[in-house]
Write a protein that holds these residues in place. Structure first.
Motif, PDB file in Angstrom:
ATOM      1  N   LEU A 312       0.923  -1.060  -0.001  1.00 28.23           N
ATOM      2  CA  LEU A 312       0.100  -0.088  -0.088  1.00 28.23           C
ATOM      3  C   LEU A 312       0.929   1.375  -0.026  1.00 28.23           C
ATOM      4  O   LEU A 312       1.880   1.174   0.777  1.00 28.23           O
ATOM      5  CB  LEU A 312      -0.826   0.131   1.359  1.00 28.23           C
ATOM      6  N   SER A 313       0.426   2.270  -0.706  1.00 26.93           N
ATOM      7  CA  SER A 313       1.149   3.603  -0.479  1.00 26.93           C
ATOM      8  C   SER A 313       0.987   4.156   1.011  1.00 26.93           C
ATOM      9  O   SER A 313      -0.067   3.827   1.300  1.00 26.93           O
ATOM     10  CB  SER A 313       0.906   4.267  -1.919  1.00 26.93           C
ATOM     11  N   ASP A 315       0.252   7.057   1.244  1.00 20.01           N
ATOM     12  CA  ASP A 315      -0.900   8.071   1.036  1.00 20.01           C
ATOM     13  C   ASP A 315      -2.268   7.361   1.282  1.00 20.01           C
ATOM     14  O   ASP A 315      -3.064   7.927   2.153  1.00 20.01           O
ATOM     15  CB  ASP A 315      -0.978   8.398  -0.157  1.00 20.01           C
ATOM     16  N   VAL A 316      -2.090   6.230   0.957  1.00 15.83           N
ATOM     17  CA  VAL A 316      -3.387   5.157   0.759  1.00 15.83           C
ATOM     18  C   VAL A 316      -3.801   4.855   2.426  1.00 15.83           C
ATOM     19  O   VAL A 316      -4.471   5.026   2.864  1.00 15.83           O
ATOM     20  CB  VAL A 316      -3.736   4.159   0.007  1.00 15.83           C
ATOM     21  N   ILE A 338     -10.952  -2.913   0.068  1.00 21.34           N
ATOM     22  CA  ILE A 338     -10.018  -2.300  -0.780  1.00 21.34           C
ATOM     23  C   ILE A 338      -9.668  -3.494  -1.801  1.00 21.34           C
ATOM     24  O   ILE A 338      -9.594  -3.169  -2.912  1.00 21.34           O
ATOM     25  CB  ILE A 338      -9.012  -1.464  -0.224  1.00 21.34           C
ATOM     26  N   SER A 342     -10.231  -3.729  -5.724  1.00 21.83           N
ATOM     27  CA  SER A 342      -9.040  -3.280  -6.772  1.00 21.83           C
ATOM     28  C   SER A 342      -8.730  -4.545  -7.554  1.00 21.83           C
ATOM     29  O   SER A 342      -8.770  -4.554  -8.747  1.00 21.83           O
ATOM     30  CB  SER A 342      -8.034  -2.941  -6.100  1.00 21.83           C
ATOM     31  N   ILE A 349      -4.540   0.277  -6.235  1.00 23.98           N
ATOM     32  CA  ILE A 349      -5.190   1.186  -5.233  1.00 23.98           C
ATOM     33  C   ILE A 349      -4.667   2.527  -5.059  1.00 23.98           C
ATOM     34  O   ILE A 349      -3.451   2.631  -4.840  1.00 23.98           O
ATOM     35  CB  ILE A 349      -4.694   0.021  -4.037  1.00 23.98           C
ATOM     36  N   THR A 350      -5.477   3.195  -5.196  1.00 25.12           N
ATOM     37  CA  THR A 350      -5.242   4.761  -5.335  1.00 25.12           C
ATOM     38  C   THR A 350      -6.413   5.412  -4.205  1.00 25.12           C
ATOM     39  O   THR A 350      -7.230   4.618  -3.960  1.00 25.12           O
ATOM     40  CB  THR A 350      -5.763   5.358  -6.402  1.00 25.12           C
ATOM     41  N   ILE A 351      -6.156   6.352  -3.919  1.00 31.90           N
ATOM     42  CA  ILE A 351      -7.241   7.263  -2.830  1.00 31.90           C
ATOM     43  C   ILE A 351      -8.561   7.176  -3.446  1.00 31.90           C
ATOM     44  O   ILE A 351      -9.606   6.976  -2.761  1.00 31.90           O
ATOM     45  CB  ILE A 351      -6.795   8.575  -2.467  1.00 31.90           C
ATOM     46  N   VAL A 354      -9.898   3.740  -3.255  1.00 36.55           N
ATOM     47  CA  VAL A 354     -10.316   3.582  -1.818  1.00 36.55           C
ATOM     48  C   VAL A 354     -11.478   4.052  -1.530  1.00 36.55           C
ATOM     49  O   VAL A 354     -12.716   3.499  -0.869  1.00 36.55           O
ATOM     50  CB  VAL A 354      -9.009   4.091  -0.947  1.00 36.55           C
ATOM     51  N   LYS A 355     -11.832   5.424  -2.202  1.00 39.32           N
ATOM     52  CA  LYS A 355     -13.265   5.958  -1.798  1.00 39.32           C
ATOM     53  C   LYS A 355     -14.233   5.542  -2.234  1.00 39.32           C
ATOM     54  O   LYS A 355     -15.381   5.412  -1.677  1.00 39.32           O
ATOM     55  CB  LYS A 355     -13.114   7.482  -2.346  1.00 39.32           C
TER      56      LYS A 355
END
Ligand SMILES: Nc1ncnc2c1ncn2[C@@H]1O[C@H](COP(=O)(O)OP(=O)(O)OP(=O)(O)O)[C@@H](O)[C@H]1O
Length: 462
Positions: A312-313, A315-316, A338, A342, A349-351, A354-355
């Motif tokens: 996971l990054s 950010d995420v 999540i 994906s 997997i980006t924000i 995730v949203k």
């Protein structure tokens, strides 16, 4: 096949209510897949019939989609239930009779279903080999609990006895006591260790009672080297169980055998519990496990993702951790969603992903908490009238809940001190400030106050 089931059950989790998911889908096990035939096992006949009638079509559709071919799904009874039967009738040595074995048709304990390796020792102990100190992420919220757990695992029966962990749902109490069990089992392979959920213990007492089997029951529990008992608040109001447990407790402590207990609240707050038990629970070491702080939530997400083979990054991970604050189980659920989302959509997997994947969860989390709601929740919790939140009366049993409600209003809403004062019967903002400081200070110093506030916060956040 495992990959399919992981993905499919995560998808079903998205589609069903949490209750439906945990009652019907979570207990299922995907057994094997061969030549277009997939076998899925349910733990008992009742669940089997229900899953067949309600979910067979959806599970079949997911399987067809996954293998991109027609799949025939067969639902069967969990073969381990059949495999256990010979054990159940085999006369066990007198000192190893397990109450559960007297009752082959008893449902397996909820937490024990899938992860237990097959060695007889493990079967007996009911320790889950996956729940170890290594897989337990540490932070401020649980470092004391973990240190106590390690101390006890290194010196069972010697240092803190009993060791009592308390904290809200999904914060790692069960994980931690299994970790102790795993370590002691590794260090002392001959030790007789038993993990049991309090509900199962209650059922075992009932069975022993019906079968007049108390001698076996006593013998078994009194001769253990270590007893790990989870969620003891379930003993509340069950006097026969409490009496039996009292004898077991006394026998084990006298013989310097380790007892570890978990509960959702600290001993004195457990309702319907005999005072002599409460005082014994408190006679060793009592440690709280708190909800994880932001950094720890991030660490948990990164570690769990890594164990699924996904990176996971940051950010995420931060995004998820910032929005989901209540407990680790919730974080795990979110991560599963999540990953499933994906995989199904073949997207990284980006924000934004995730949203999308957590749409429902996030909308609940963002729901506005109103001061009125806080006043009502706090009043219910302390059993006072909501009107007392605005009244000028000042007896301590009212003044303190009112201060707590003011503190929560400051913590959980965007309202200013004067606005909060206004909503509490036109009080001055300095009164609110005093309340906020007082409760914040108490929270720092007093774990019981801290726990109370966590319970209220969790209730308010839904
Ligand atoms: N510190 C942690 N590090 C890694 N995983 C954790 C941690 N805390 C909890 N978990 C995981 O979160 C899930 C819930 O934890 P656990 O079942 O131990 O909670 P609990 O406090 O016993 O909750 P309950 O009171 O609902 O039984 C488990 O899958 C557990 O492995």
């Amino acid at each position: 096949m495992e990959n399919f089931w992981q993905t499919a059950s995560a998808q079903l989790e998205l589609e069903l209510t949490p209750q439906q998911y945990s009652a019907w889908i979570k207990p299922l096990v995907a057994l094997d897949y061969e030549d277009g035939k997939l076998r899925i096992a349910a733990p008992n006949r009742f669940k089997l019939d229900w899953v067949k009638s309600q979910f067979a079509n959806r599970i079949t559709a997911l399987a067809c989609q996954y293998w991109e071919a027609p799949v025939e799904v067969q639902f069967v009874l969990d073969p381990r239930l059949n495999a256990k039967k010979p054990d159940a009738v085999r006369p066990a040595p007198a000192n190893q009779v397990e109450p559960g074995q007297l009752r082959p048709s008893a449902p397996a304990e909820p937490q024990q279903n899938l992860n237990i390796a097959n060695s007889p020792k493990r079967e007996q102990s009911r320790i889950n080999p996956d729940l170890t100190f290594d897989s337990f992420v540490t932070g401020k919220a649980n470092q004391l609990a973990r240190a106590a757990a390690i101390q006890v695992a290194n010196n069972p029966g010697v240092s803190y006895n009993p060791l009592f962990f308390y904290g809200g749902v999904g914060l790692g109490k069960t994980h931690l006591i299994h970790a102790i069990g795993n370590q002691v089992m590794a260090d002392q392979p001959g030790a007789r260790i038993r993990y049991i959920h309090a509900e199962q213990y209650v059922r075992d007492v009932v069975t022993a009672y019906q079968r007049k089997g108390f001698d076996d029951f006593k013998h078994y529990y009194h001769s253990l080297d270590m007893l790990l008992i989870d969620d003891i608040q379930f003993f509340g109001g069950k006097s026969r169980t409490q009496e039996e447990f009292f004898y077991a407790f006394e026998a084990l402590i006298a013989a310097k055998k380790q007892i570890i207990i978990t509960s959702d609240t600290y001993p004195k707050e457990i309702t319907g519990m005999d005072d002599r038990l409460i005082s014994r629970f408190d006679s060793g070491l009592t440690v709280a496990i708190e909800p994880p702080e932001l950094e720890m939530r991030v660490a948990i997400l990164l570690k769990k993702a890594q164990s699924e083979g996904v990176t996971l990054s940051d950010d995420v991970a931060f995004f998820v951790a910032k929005h989901l604050r209540s407990n680790v189980r919730e974080l795990e659920g979110a991560l599963r969603k999540i990953l499933a989302y994906s995989r199904f959509h073949g997207k990284d997997i980006t924000i934004d992903i995730v949203k999308e994947a957590l749409k429902d969860l996030l909308s609940v989390q963002n729901r506005q908490i109103s001061v009125e709601n806080i006043q009502k929740t706090v009043a219910d919790f302390f059993n006072i009238k909501v009107a007392d939140m605005y009244s000028k009366r000042r007896p301590a049993n009212i003044a303190r809940p009112r201060q707590i409600a003011m503190y929560l209003a400051k913590e959980l809403t965007q309202k200013s001190l004067p606005e909060i004062g206004e909503l509490f019967g036109g009080r001055d903002h300095t009164t609110v400030l005093h309340a906020v400081r007082k409760i914040a200070g108490d929270r720092q110093k007093n774990p019981e106050c801290n726990h109370e506030l966590h319970v209220l916060e969790q209730t308010l956040k839904g």
